[in-house]
Design a protein around this motif. Structure first.
Motif, PDB file in Angstrom:
ATOM      1  N   UNK A   1       4.817  -8.368 -19.651  1.00  0.00           N
ATOM      2  CA  UNK A   1       3.439  -8.678 -19.266  1.00  0.00           C
ATOM      3  C   UNK A   1       2.521  -7.934 -20.217  1.00  0.00           C
ATOM      4  N   UNK A   2       1.674  -8.694 -20.930  1.00  0.00           N
ATOM      5  CA  UNK A   2       0.762  -8.084 -21.908  1.00  0.00           C
ATOM      6  C   UNK A   2      -0.678  -8.257 -21.454  1.00  0.00           C
TER       7      UNK A   2
ATOM      8  N   UNK B   1       9.721   2.194 -16.078  1.00  0.00           N
ATOM      9  CA  UNK B   1       9.339   2.888 -14.851  1.00  0.00           C
ATOM     10  C   UNK B   1       9.120   1.898 -13.712  1.00  0.00           C
ATOM     11  N   UNK B   2       9.788   2.097 -12.586  1.00  0.00           N
ATOM     12  CA  UNK B   2       9.462   1.274 -11.416  1.00  0.00           C
ATOM     13  C   UNK B   2       8.113   1.735 -10.857  1.00  0.00           C
ATOM     14  N   UNK B   3       7.088   0.869 -10.929  1.00  0.00           N
ATOM     15  CA  UNK B   3       5.729   1.305 -10.593  1.00  0.00           C
ATOM     16  C   UNK B   3       5.223   0.799  -9.248  1.00  0.00           C
ATOM     17  N   UNK B   4       5.620  -0.406  -8.865  1.00  0.00           N
ATOM     18  CA  UNK B   4       5.027  -0.945  -7.632  1.00  0.00           C
ATOM     19  C   UNK B   4       5.956  -1.964  -6.983  1.00  0.00           C
ATOM     20  N   UNK B   5       5.817  -2.082  -5.669  1.00  0.00           N
ATOM     21  CA  UNK B   5       6.504  -3.119  -4.895  1.00  0.00           C
ATOM     22  C   UNK B   5       5.443  -3.988  -4.241  1.00  0.00           C
ATOM     23  N   UNK B   6       5.818  -5.233  -3.941  1.00  0.00           N
ATOM     24  CA  UNK B   6       4.894  -6.144  -3.282  1.00  0.00           C
ATOM     25  C   UNK B   6       5.687  -7.043  -2.354  1.00  0.00           C
ATOM     26  N   UNK B   7       4.995  -7.779  -1.478  1.00  0.00           N
ATOM     27  CA  UNK B   7       5.725  -8.787  -0.717  1.00  0.00           C
ATOM     28  C   UNK B   7       5.742 -10.097  -1.499  1.00  0.00           C
ATOM     29  N   UNK B   8       4.934 -10.142  -2.548  1.00  0.00           N
ATOM     30  CA  UNK B   8       4.872 -11.354  -3.361  1.00  0.00           C
ATOM     31  C   UNK B   8       5.807 -11.206  -4.554  1.00  0.00           C
TER      32      UNK B   8
ATOM     33  N   UNK C   1       7.392  -7.537 -15.124  1.00  0.00           N
ATOM     34  CA  UNK C   1       7.609  -7.980 -13.742  1.00  0.00           C
ATOM     35  C   UNK C   1       9.105  -8.135 -13.510  1.00  0.00           C
ATOM     36  N   UNK C   2       9.540  -7.722 -12.335  1.00  0.00           N
ATOM     37  CA  UNK C   2      10.949  -7.846 -11.955  1.00  0.00           C
ATOM     38  C   UNK C   2      10.991  -8.282 -10.494  1.00  0.00           C
ATOM     39  N   UNK C   3      10.768  -9.576 -10.269  1.00  0.00           N
ATOM     40  CA  UNK C   3      10.712 -10.067  -8.891  1.00  0.00           C
ATOM     41  C   UNK C   3       9.509  -9.494  -8.159  1.00  0.00           C
ATOM     42  N   UNK C   4       9.755  -8.826  -7.032  1.00  0.00           N
ATOM     43  CA  UNK C   4       8.647  -8.244  -6.261  1.00  0.00           C
ATOM     44  C   UNK C   4       8.219  -6.891  -6.827  1.00  0.00           C
ATOM     45  N   UNK C   5       8.918  -6.457  -7.870  1.00  0.00           N
ATOM     46  CA  UNK C   5       8.637  -5.146  -8.454  1.00  0.00           C
ATOM     47  C   UNK C   5       7.834  -5.285  -9.745  1.00  0.00           C
ATOM     48  N   UNK C   6       6.918  -4.330  -9.962  1.00  0.00           N
ATOM     49  CA  UNK C   6       6.217  -4.250 -11.242  1.00  0.00           C
ATOM     50  C   UNK C   6       6.640  -2.958 -11.927  1.00  0.00           C
TER      51      UNK C   6
ATOM     52  N   UNK D   1       0.829  -1.202   0.000  1.00  0.00           N
ATOM     53  CA  UNK D   1       0.000   0.000   0.000  1.00  0.00           C
ATOM     54  C   UNK D   1       0.866   1.256   0.000  1.00  0.00           C
ATOM     55  N   UNK D   2       0.460   2.222  -0.781  1.00  0.00           N
ATOM     56  CA  UNK D   2       1.199   3.480  -0.837  1.00  0.00           C
ATOM     57  C   UNK D   2       2.434   3.419  -1.716  1.00  0.00           C
ATOM     58  N   UNK D   3       2.726   2.227  -2.234  1.00  0.00           N
ATOM     59  CA  UNK D   3       3.925   2.097  -3.062  1.00  0.00           C
ATOM     60  C   UNK D   3       3.551   1.498  -4.415  1.00  0.00           C
ATOM     61  N   UNK D   4       2.445   1.955  -4.956  1.00  0.00           N
ATOM     62  CA  UNK D   4       1.927   1.401  -6.206  1.00  0.00           C
ATOM     63  C   UNK D   4       1.436   2.521  -7.113  1.00  0.00           C
ATOM     64  N   UNK D   5       2.022   2.601  -8.305  1.00  0.00           N
ATOM     65  CA  UNK D   5       1.602   3.603  -9.287  1.00  0.00           C
ATOM     66  C   UNK D   5       0.960   2.943 -10.507  1.00  0.00           C
ATOM     67  N   UNK D   6       0.500   1.701 -10.361  1.00  0.00           N
ATOM     68  CA  UNK D   6      -0.062   1.008 -11.531  1.00  0.00           C
ATOM     69  C   UNK D   6      -1.273   1.744 -12.069  1.00  0.00           C
ATOM     70  N   UNK D   7      -2.135   2.198 -11.160  1.00  0.00           N
ATOM     71  CA  UNK D   7      -3.358   2.866 -11.606  1.00  0.00           C
ATOM     72  C   UNK D   7      -3.036   4.195 -12.286  1.00  0.00           C
TER      73      UNK D   7
END
Lengths: 336, 303
Positions: free
Chosen positions: B204-205, B170-177, B215-220, A181-187
């Motif tokens: 990813x299409x 662009x680094x857009x998101x991080x996840x724990x997954x 996708x780059x590991x836990x990063x999108x 949360x707070x670290x996502x710019x996908x939208x």
């Protein structure tokens, strides 16, 4: 920690409207969280949220029923407009709110210095998941509680609670962010609207549904197909991280299936892990959801002490979950 | 007064799982041939990758410093366990410039100077001013922040220099997954370091095959390759001091030379973009975050 000194966990419930706030208070919420009708909170959807007057009335209603009101001011202030976020903090204090939930350094700094009597909770949007980060917010701004990002497992929550001096709150039911949360710019990448800045993820005005040549209904966000549904079936909302994509020559739910969080089975473990409060997601949901979910979780939390079985009440919530599917999410390490 | 000194170039941290050998060769060439002023080194995305590359960084730093480049240690964006937290605490003690990408590092860096990385949620003048008082010297804004917003901040916090993310996915998101692991039917804890197969990220299409993410590991990340086509004069007028180029497998020496020539006024905007497109880019060019629009778009921004 022995079970004898475990306090009863607080149930923190969502309210997107004054009616939902009353429903949550009536159904047994210990605390209700809500936000103002602007970009200062992370559920900035049309027709939702509170004016200052509505908030003040809501606070009176909740207090009369023994419930607290927490105001989410948990987006990041836009450059040159921090006064809008500062005013939200001042308005929450004036309305008699019991705490403000914030993430931005600018908002926290204003609250700590200008409203020193107002209790501060660290929003999940701050993504503070280490003792070092949590201590930083606690020592710098006097934050009393941290809402944990959904990146941690139950044993990790227990370890964290041993290392920090503030309360922890965790999500137990409702929509699940797959990204931190707070670290996502996908939208914002797909639509131009940043959830961090405007409080809207997958904004409705960028959503459309289109039938493809084979008659399947495509749910799209910003023109990108996020999911596809058989003709005649209910089409889901195109939330980007729960969509179907193709990679490595295969198609599927790359990030997460269209599931919702339900951590009912873990309530006892969360209590043992030292968690202070349990949070239900869903400020965008209607009164029926609020009343149903709050009542069931009220039974579940009380049942930890009284031994009364809440399983059938919780099972009845399945219809409220996205796609009818539920997960314990990151609380179980295998989710990763 | 508008600063008119030349815009510098920085090479951002490598976001991908490249082997120690590949990294060493890569930075050797950067040191010898690239017109780059500062280089961010270190693992930023996944702590599990660290043991494989730990040994290479002292050599890389020595080679870069020997070539007259400023080496900055960029740090983990999402520390998740004791080992990773301890690494951050140790790094904060190193006698070298440091970039922080998680708030965990703010107290550890108290009393020293640091760069505020693009993974920190610093979106406004008050937040940046707050960190400036605690030692922030340089700010690389979140990639989604528009030039208008950046300009508002730089006008009010002129003591912090600004570095714009200006090239790369662009680094857009991080996840724990870990999405690499998930796509391969694995879990993060037993990932087999499968992300090493995609040195620019895994494409990813959408269901119809339209290019979209990586996708780059836990990063999108974005599929598209972000770029800044702003002239030195324009960058100076906004208060931007440096451009950050994010490493990819394309020839980064050529990419940096191209940016240098463009910033020095030796090629015009149209030629710059067409020469950039001739590089072996990870995806089509995009730039619309700069104008406050959807990041995947490519739009005409006055150079």
């Amino acid at each position: 920690m022995s079970s004898s000194n475990q306090k009863r966990m607080e149930l923190v419930c969502p309210a997107g409207t004054p009616a939902a706030l009353r429903a949550a208070a009536d159904a047994g919420a210990d605390a209700i969280y809500c936000g103002f009708a602007n970009e200062t909170n992370a559920r900035n959807f049309p027709g939702l949220n509170f004016s200052s007057e509505e908030l003040a009335k809501g606070v009176s209603y909740a207090h009369a029923r023994g419930a607290k009101v927490l105001v989410a001011i948990n987006t990041f202030a836009q450059a040159g407009q921090t006064c809008v976020w500062e005013k939200a903090v001042d308005d929450a204090a004036a309305a008699g709110a019991d705490a403000v939930i914030a993430a931005d350094l600018a908002v926290l700094d204003h609250a700590a210095s200008r409203q020193p009597d107002l209790r501060l909770h660290l929003s999940v949007q701050a993504a503070a998941n280490t003792p070092e980060a949590i201590r930083f917010y606690a020592e710098t701004f006097g934050v009393k509680r941290v809402v944990l990002p959904r990146v941690v497992s139950v044993p990790e929550i227990a370890a964290l609670n041993r290392e920090i001096g503030v309360e922890t709150e965790v999500f137990v039911f409702g929509g699940l962010c797959v990204m931190t949360e707070g670290r996502c710019s996908l939208s914002s990448f797909a639509t131009g609207k940043s959830p961090n800045l405007t409080g809207v993820c997958s904004p409705p005005d960028h959503v459309d549904y289109k039938e493809d040549q084979s008659g399947r209904l495509q749910a799209r966000l910003g023109g990108f197909t996020i999911d596809s549904f058989e003709s005649g079936h209910a089409a889901g909302y195109p939330t980007l991280c729960k969509g179907q994509f193709s990679a490595l020559g295969k198609s599927g739910y790359l990030f997460e299936d269209p599931v919702s969080l339900n951590a009912f089975e873990l309530l006892e473990d969360l209590s043992k892990a030292g968690v202070t409060a349990l949070k239900i997601e869903g400020r965008q949901r209607g009164k029926a959801y609020i009343a149903g979910v709050v009542r069931a979780f009220r039974q579940a939390v009380d049942g930890l002490e009284s031994g009364i079985d809440a399983r059938s009440a919780i099972a009845a919530l399945k219809s409220f979950s996205e796609g009818g599917q539920q997960t314990a999410g990151s609380y179980k390490k295998t989710w990763r | 007064m508008v600063n008119s000194s030349p815009i510098e170039l920085a090479l951002g941290p490598c976001l991908f799982n490249w082997s120690a050998e590949v990294l060493l060769d890569f930075y050797k060439r950067i040191a010898e041939e690239a017109p780059i002023d500062r280089v961010y080194v270190g693992e930023v995305v996944c702590g599990k990758r660290m043991p494989f590359t730990d040994s290479v960084w002292p050599d890389v730093i020595e080679i870069l410093t020997g070539a007259g480049k400023k080496a900055v240690l960029s740090t983990l964006s999402q520390p998740v366990n004791k080992r990773e937290r301890q690494i951050l605490l140790n790094q904060a003690e190193y006698d070298m410039a440091i970039e922080i990408n998680d708030m965990s590092m703010v107290p550890a860096c108290n009393g020293r100077q640091f760069t505020v990385g693009p993974f920190l949620n610093v979106y406004n003048e008050t937040s940046l001013g707050f960190l400036a008082k605690r030692g922030a010297l340089t700010w690389c804004p979140p990639v989604e922040l528009s030039l208008d917003a950046i300009q508002k901040v730089t006008a009010l916090v002129p003591e912090v220099e600004v570095e714009l993310f200006a090239f790369g996915r662009l680094p857009l998101a991080l996840s724990s997954r870990c999405y690499h692991a998930r796509a391969h039917g694995l879990r993060k804890d037993s990932c087999q370091f499968i992300c090493e197969r995609d040195p620019d990220g895994m494409d990813v299409a959408t269901l119809e095959g339209r290019r979209f993410l990586a996708a780059n590991g836990i990063q999108t990340m974005s599929d598209a390759c972000h770029f800044s086509g702003l002239t030195s004069g324009h960058l100076n007028s906004i208060g931007i001091r440096r451009l950050r180029l994010s490493p990819h497998t394309t020839d980064m020496v050529q990419v940096s030379k191209l940016y240098r020539r463009y910033l020095d006024g030796l090629v015009d905007a149209e030629e710059f973009e067409s020469l950039l497109e001739e590089q072996n880019l990870p995806g089509p060019l995009c730039n619309a975050y700069l104008s406050g629009e959807a990041g995947w778009k490519r739009t005409a921004i006055p150079a």
